[in-house]
Design an enzyme around this catalytic site. Structure first.
Site, PDB file in Angstrom:
ATOM      1  N   ASP A   1       0.825  -1.205   0.000  1.00  0.00           N
ATOM      2  CA  ASP A   1       0.000   0.000   0.000  1.00  0.00           C
ATOM      3  C   ASP A   1       0.859   1.254   0.000  1.00  0.00           C
ATOM      4  OD1 ASP A   1      -2.362  -1.460   0.031  1.00  0.00           O
ATOM      5  OD2 ASP A   1      -2.472  -1.501   2.216  1.00  0.00           O
TER       6      ASP A   1
ATOM      7  N   TYR B   1       6.974  -9.791   7.070  1.00  0.00           N
ATOM      8  CA  TYR B   1       6.876  -8.348   7.298  1.00  0.00           C
ATOM      9  C   TYR B   1       7.400  -8.002   8.676  1.00  0.00           C
ATOM     10  CZ  TYR B   1       3.708  -7.603   3.278  1.00  0.00           C
ATOM     11  OH  TYR B   1       3.159  -7.512   2.022  1.00  0.00           O
TER      12      TYR B   1
END
Length: 255
Positions: A55, A120
């Protein structure tokens, strides 16, 4: 088989200035700039396929993409993998994007579908720091790390994470297998580590938002059970700022 060679690129980027990885109308993205640079360098229209989509504002310390080169390109075997190619490609890219290596793969290799694991990290700091602004979430609340780790372990008991997914996404399943989920205390703050076979859109930021609610005492660790089984995004925590999120590892059977 078509008459082409397929190559993987390994790259990293500072996502602050970009509206994510994937090409979008009227917005600057990493993929758009990478495709333009490759097209210029290879002297033919070149389109990349990324290992996923990040994003706006999200960073990547390791990201993979593949692209194809027609075999009538001048010296495709050598030109794409020599150091001179990387130097030329990086010279065409802004300083926020760096290509580390390029290597030839089979024609059926796929940067997105062949990835077997993705990892992540989410970074949080608690003291104002101008050198962490834009790269970590500055929190003023104190967090109970032990309780957050207790809640994080509950994630291993489930595979359907609809409650952490952005609404109206075009996916066939919301099932993911999580292999790691834990908070680490560092000298600079906190780092949340999470690894899975796949992730849903906005999933990590929603998980972090929910776990910080546990850390602040707003909800208890056991509340994770009812949140996850509800499959309702509105029951989970808010999505935390993008600046603290990094894609750090993408793993393939052949890389």
């Amino acid at each position: 088989m078509g008459d082409y060679n397929r190559y993987f690129l390994e790259l990293s980027y500072n996502g602050t200035s970009f509206h994510g990885w994937q090409i979008q109308p009227n917005a600057v993205t990493v993929q758009e700039l990478l495709d333009k640079a490759l097209s210029t360098l290879l002297r033919q229209k070149t389109e990349t396929v990324g290992c996923g989509r990040t994003d706006a504002g999200v960073h990547a310390t390791q990201f993979f993409a593949h692209f194809d080169v027609q075999r009538d390109y001048d010296k495709p075997q050598a030109g794409v993998v020599e150091p001179a190619f990387l130097n030329s490609l990086n010279a065409l890219l802004p300083f926020e994007i760096a290509v580390r290596r390029a290597f030839k793969v089979g024609q059926e290799a796929h940067a997105r579908f062949d990835a077997s694991l993705r990892s992540y990290q989410y970074h949080i700091h608690f003291v104002k720091d101008p050198f962490r602004h834009g790269f970590s979430w500055h929190m003023r609340d104190q967090l109970n790390v032990a309780r957050m780790n207790e809640a994080a372990r509950i994630l291993f008991e489930y595979t359907d994470f609809s409650c952490f997914s952005k609404s109206h996404t075009q996916v066939f399943t919301n099932n993911c297998k999580i292999f790691r989920a834990e908070w680490e205390e560092t000298s600079r703050g906190l780092v949340f580590h999470i690894s899975a076979d796949r992730f849903l859109r906005n999933m990590v930021r929603a998980i972090v938002g929910t776990l910080t609610m546990v850390g602040k005492g707003t909800i208890s660790p056991r509340d994770l059970h009812s949140i996850i089984t509800s499959k309702n995004r509105s029951n989970a925590g808010t999505s935390v700022p993008a600046c603290g999120l990094y894609l750090t590892e993408v793993r393939y059977p052949y890389v």
